[in-house]
Structures are given as structure tokens and as C-alpha cells.
Design an enzyme around this catalytic site. Structure first.
Site, PDB file in Angstrom:
ATOM      1  N   HIS A 165    -114.273 -77.617  -5.132  1.00 22.99           N
ATOM      2  CA  HIS A 165    -114.938 -78.557  -6.042  1.00 22.99           C
ATOM      3  C   HIS A 165    -115.315 -79.811  -5.267  1.00 22.99           C
ATOM      4  O   HIS A 165    -116.442 -80.301  -5.356  1.00 22.99           O
ATOM      5  CB  HIS A 165    -114.010 -78.887  -7.206  1.00 22.99           C
ATOM      6  CG  HIS A 165    -114.640 -79.762  -8.241  1.00 22.99           C
ATOM      7  ND1 HIS A 165    -115.672 -79.334  -9.052  1.00 22.99           N
ATOM      8  CD2 HIS A 165    -114.392 -81.054  -8.601  1.00 22.99           C
ATOM      9  CE1 HIS A 165    -116.027 -80.314  -9.863  1.00 22.99           C
ATOM     10  NE2 HIS A 165    -115.275 -81.378  -9.609  1.00 22.99           N
ATOM     11  N   ASP A 170    -114.775 -89.676 -13.013  1.00 17.56           N
ATOM     12  CA  ASP A 170    -114.134 -89.302 -14.271  1.00 17.56           C
ATOM     13  C   ASP A 170    -112.687 -88.867 -14.077  1.00 17.56           C
ATOM     14  O   ASP A 170    -111.999 -88.519 -15.046  1.00 17.56           O
ATOM     15  CB  ASP A 170    -114.940 -88.215 -14.996  1.00 17.56           C
ATOM     16  CG  ASP A 170    -115.018 -86.905 -14.232  1.00 17.56           C
ATOM     17  OD1 ASP A 170    -115.096 -86.942 -12.991  1.00 17.56           O
ATOM     18  OD2 ASP A 170    -115.010 -85.834 -14.873  1.00 17.56           O
ATOM     19  N   HIS A 171    -112.213 -88.918 -12.821  1.00 14.45           N
ATOM     20  CA  HIS A 171    -110.800 -88.654 -12.527  1.00 14.45           C
ATOM     21  C   HIS A 171    -110.134 -89.829 -11.813  1.00 14.45           C
ATOM     22  O   HIS A 171    -108.909 -89.955 -11.857  1.00 14.45           O
ATOM     23  CB  HIS A 171    -110.659 -87.393 -11.677  1.00 14.45           C
ATOM     24  CG  HIS A 171    -111.056 -86.141 -12.413  1.00 14.45           C
ATOM     25  ND1 HIS A 171    -110.129 -85.260 -12.934  1.00 14.45           N
ATOM     26  CD2 HIS A 171    -112.274 -85.645 -12.726  1.00 14.45           C
ATOM     27  CE1 HIS A 171    -110.767 -84.266 -13.545  1.00 14.45           C
ATOM     28  NE2 HIS A 171    -112.068 -84.481 -13.423  1.00 14.45           N
ATOM     29  N   ASP A 225    -110.033 -80.370 -11.486  1.00 10.74           N
ATOM     30  CA  ASP A 225    -111.242 -79.581 -11.724  1.00 10.74           C
ATOM     31  C   ASP A 225    -111.248 -78.273 -10.931  1.00 10.74           C
ATOM     32  O   ASP A 225    -112.309 -77.699 -10.693  1.00 10.74           O
ATOM     33  CB  ASP A 225    -112.498 -80.393 -11.373  1.00 10.74           C
ATOM     34  CG  ASP A 225    -112.883 -81.354 -12.495  1.00 10.74           C
ATOM     35  OD1 ASP A 225    -112.184 -81.369 -13.525  1.00 10.74           O
ATOM     36  OD2 ASP A 225    -113.858 -82.101 -12.327  1.00 10.74           O
ATOM     37  N   HIS A 281    -110.015 -80.933 -18.131  1.00  8.28           N
ATOM     38  CA  HIS A 281    -111.044 -81.017 -19.172  1.00  8.28           C
ATOM     39  C   HIS A 281    -110.712 -80.087 -20.331  1.00  8.28           C
ATOM     40  O   HIS A 281    -110.025 -79.078 -20.166  1.00  8.28           O
ATOM     41  CB  HIS A 281    -112.418 -80.618 -18.613  1.00  8.28           C
ATOM     42  CG  HIS A 281    -113.001 -81.589 -17.646  1.00  8.28           C
ATOM     43  ND1 HIS A 281    -113.849 -82.612 -18.031  1.00  8.28           N
ATOM     44  CD2 HIS A 281    -112.874 -81.697 -16.300  1.00  8.28           C
ATOM     45  CE1 HIS A 281    -114.205 -83.308 -16.959  1.00  8.28           C
ATOM     46  NE2 HIS A 281    -113.627 -82.763 -15.894  1.00  8.28           N
ATOM     47  N   HIS A 305    -114.076 -87.898  -7.864  1.00  3.93           N
ATOM     48  CA  HIS A 305    -115.068 -88.115  -8.913  1.00  3.93           C
ATOM     49  C   HIS A 305    -114.577 -89.178  -9.893  1.00  3.93           C
ATOM     50  O   HIS A 305    -113.405 -89.212 -10.269  1.00  3.93           O
ATOM     51  CB  HIS A 305    -115.372 -86.806  -9.648  1.00  3.93           C
ATOM     52  CG  HIS A 305    -116.084 -85.808  -8.801  1.00  3.93           C
ATOM     53  ND1 HIS A 305    -116.153 -84.469  -9.110  1.00  3.93           N
ATOM     54  CD2 HIS A 305    -116.772 -85.952  -7.624  1.00  3.93           C
ATOM     55  CE1 HIS A 305    -116.853 -83.831  -8.181  1.00  3.93           C
ATOM     56  NE2 HIS A 305    -117.233 -84.721  -7.265  1.00  3.93           N
ATOM     57  N   HIS A 330    -109.035 -85.726  -7.231  1.00  2.00           N
ATOM     58  CA  HIS A 330    -110.227 -85.831  -6.394  1.00  2.00           C
ATOM     59  C   HIS A 330    -110.976 -87.114  -6.719  1.00  2.00           C
ATOM     60  O   HIS A 330    -110.610 -87.865  -7.625  1.00  2.00           O
ATOM     61  CB  HIS A 330    -111.121 -84.599  -6.542  1.00  2.00           C
ATOM     62  CG  HIS A 330    -111.668 -84.361  -7.917  1.00  2.00           C
ATOM     63  ND1 HIS A 330    -110.882 -83.995  -8.985  1.00  2.00           N
ATOM     64  CD2 HIS A 330    -112.942 -84.417  -8.402  1.00  2.00           C
ATOM     65  CE1 HIS A 330    -111.636 -83.831 -10.057  1.00  2.00           C
ATOM     66  NE2 HIS A 330    -112.883 -84.094  -9.735  1.00  2.00           N
TER      67      HIS A 330
END
Length: 360
Positions: free
Chosen positions: A204, A151-152, A228, A266, A149, A147
Site C-alpha cells: 500500500h 487519513d492515518h 490499509d 476502514h 497517508h 503509514h
């Protein structure tokens, strides 16, 4: 236009009167209960509004990228060798290598060891992923992004520029940075012996995908890279959907085999299992897993992968069909409370309780 024939002036007076009543209730020392109720309502609405503003800035403006870069610098300084010690899994000609990045994220390299070809999943720290590529002596040919975001997806630009033949896969609905090859539900990415299927799992984010590595070509277990959507004993927040949307996505995962290895986005295992113990304190499978996880984390060892069979036994977000959770959460939010929760209501209630548990 006036409402039901009321003059506009009367509506204005009524609105002012309602606002005045609200302020009186908030300020009156004799109206503690009403004041607490209204303050709670305003605080909840304010927090929700502030979150939506912050989330929009994070996902739609350069501020999100700048915030990610700050997170990246802090994590590199705090965890120069990564937040966890990981172990690769080697099958018959296929290697899965978890890479600890940021403060609790995982990226992954999926390697065809014979062809020396690699696929990166959610490479948020390009420096850490590149170091692993060089150590393994492989050629990066594809990035699979679950996705949008940061942090990905934060490493997509640097890695795709460094590796000229590298393709960036993901959902066209999710505004993924440097996307070159859009994927839809059930599309398959082939790299050497690797056969990786994309599964649409919105909730998400609108375009969230998970990736399923087929174990049949290498005669090993299939591997689910869940981003996520799903964690060890937990699931992701529903930022761009409803509880029904997230439930449908989790059911997509529930349809996979028990021996499927779960590689999450995570390291949340200890926190998630602690919450699972609140809603199912007598779940022995959860208790055994918690003891193992605590031993792992005392040595900063990674807790992934688990299996979907394990997750079915202790992950409350995959157990919304279980009567024990209905009983643990008490009466449903309906008029009488006698009808029980729907599975979507149960999922939403679990998320609310999880947030309360985390804030304590």
C-alpha cells in the site's frame, strides 16, 4: 542517435507518420473498433498518469495536508458523533477501543487498564481521539502509525504536542509526520502490560506496518491493527509496490493464528462482502457474514473486529491459493490460458475486478 543506422530525418518522418495514422484511426467513422481500442488505451494511460500526479501531490506536498483538513471538517459536520457506533473489547486488564473518524476510518486506543496507559493507532482526528482519552481517564504515551497517508497520520502533530511524553512510532521509509521512534520489522513496543510487535507489510505504501498486540500477557486473543493492508473481506490498494509485494505482505498476516482479532483501518465490510459474492457466490461463510454485516450497518454499528479464521473463509484476497477462485476467474492471461494464474496474477486480477465492481 539514429536507430539501427536509420538517418534521424527518417525517424522524424516515421514518427510523424505514426502519429498521423493514430489520429486518422481515432477520427475515421469507419474504424470504430480501432478508435475504441486506441481511445481506451489513451484514457487508461491518461488516468494512470493523472493518478500518479495526484498521489505525489497528496503524499509529498502541503496540498495533501490541506485536502485532509477539508475531509476532516466535512466529516465532523456530517458525523458529529462518528460514522459508526462502536463497542470496546475488554480483556484481562486490556481494553481495545475503536474510534470512528473521518467518513469511514477507524483509529484505536489500546489501554492498559491497571496502569492507565494508552497507545493510539492511526489517530487521524486528534479531536475525537483526545475526547476518548479524556473519557477513559488515561495517559497517552505512544502513537503507532501504520503509514504516512494523512487519513492515518493527520493527528500526530496535535496529539504529540498535547502529550509531551508521547512517542510517535512508524516506519522510517514512509515519511510519517512527527515520527520520533522509527521501527523495523519485528521490533516490539512495550507499554505497561502491552507488548506490540511491528510487522513490515509494504505494498500500500513502501513503509507500511501492521501492529500485533500479543495476547499472551493478558491471556486473551492477539489483536492485529492492520491499517490499509487488510480489511474485513478486502485488502488495500497497491500504491507503492507490485502484486508480488502485496501478496508477500498478506502472507505475513496469513501466518498468524485463526483467533487473532482483526481491527482494520476502514469500515468497508458491506462493500467488500458484496464483491466477494461476485467471485464466490456459493461461499456460505461469506453469505452468513454478509447477513450479519447488513444487520449491523442498518443500525450504523461497527463491523469490527472479525477474526483471521473468518477472513480465511471468505476474503478473496486471502484465498489466492484456492482452486475455486482460479476457476471463477476463467483462463489465465498467459499465451494459452491453460497454465492458470499465479497467486500474484490472481491478486492483481481480483483488484481489477473489484475496481470494476465498485464503478458500476
Amino acid at each position: 542517435m539514429a536507430w539501427r543506422g536509420w538517418p534521424a530525418s527518417w525517424l522524424w518522418v516515421a514518427s510523424c507518420g505514426l502519429l498521423l495514422l493514430v489520429f486518422v484511426l481515432l477520427l475515421s467513422p469507419r474504424s470504430c473498433r480501432a478508435r475504441r481500442t486506441l481511445r481506451g488505451l489513451f484514457m487508461a494511460r491518461s488516468k494512470q498518469l493523472l493518478f500518479r500526479i495526484g498521489y505525489s501531490l497528496y503524499t509529498r506536498t502541503r496540498l495533501g495536508y490541506l485536502f485532509y483538513r477539508q475531509q476532516l471538517r466535512r466529516a465532523r459536520n456530517r458525523y458529529p458523533k462518528g460514522h459508526s457506533r462502536t463497542q470496546p473489547r475488554l480483556f484481562n486488564g486490556v481494553k481495545v477501543l475503536p474510534i470512528p473518524v473521518l467518513s469511514d476510518n477507524y483509529s484505536y486506543l489500546i489501554i492498559d487498564t491497571q496502569a492507565r496507559l494508552a497507545v493510539a493507532v492511526d489517530p487521524s482526528d486528534p479531536q475525537a481521539v483526545q475526547a476518548s482519552i479524556e473519557k477513559e481517564g488515561v495517559n497517552l504515551v505512544a502513537i503507532l502509525c501504520t503509514h504516512k497517508h494523512w487519513d492515518h497520520s493527520g493527528g500526530n502533530r496535535d496529539l504529540s504536542r498535547r502529550h509531551q511524553d508521547c512517542r510517535v512510532y512508524g516506519s522510517p521509509q514512509d515519511n510519517i509526520p512527527y515520527l520520533t521512534h522509527p521501527l523495523c520489522h519485528q521490533d516490539v513496543v512495550s507499554v505497561g502490560r502491552l507488548q506490540i510487535r511491528a510487522l513490515a507489510t509494504p505494498g500500500h505504501t513502501q513503509g507500511h506496518l501492521v501492529y500485533l498486540l500479543d495476547g499472551e500477557p493478558y491471556e486473551g486473543p492477539s489483536c492485529l491493527f492492520s491499517g490499509d493492508l487488510l480489511f474485513l473481506s478486502g485488502c488495500g490498494r497497491t500504491f507503492e509496490g507490485t502484486a508480488e509485494t502485496m501478496l508477500s505482505s498478506l502472507d505475513t498476516v496469513l501466518g498468524l493464528g485463526d483467533d487473532t482479532l482483526l481491527w482494520p483501518g476502514h469500515e468497508y465490510a458491506e462493500e467488500n462482502l458484496g464483491f466477494a459474492g461476485v467471485v464466490e457466490p456459493e461461499n456460505l461463510a461469506r453469505e452468513r457474514k454478509m447477513q450479519w454485516v447488513q444487520r449491523q450497518r442498518m443500525e450504523r454499528k461497527s463491523t469490527c473486529p472479525s477474526t483471521l479464521g473468518e477472513e480465511r473463509s471468505y476474503n478473496p484476497f486471502l484465498r489466492t491459493h484456492c482452486l475455486v477462485l482460479q476457476e471463477a476467474l476463467g483462463p489465465s492471461p498467459g499465451p494459452t490460458g491453460d497454465d492458470g494464474y499465479s497467486r500474484a496474477q490472481l491478486l492483481e486480477r481480483l483488484r481489477q475486478l473489484k475496481d470494476l465492481h465498485k464503478s458500476k
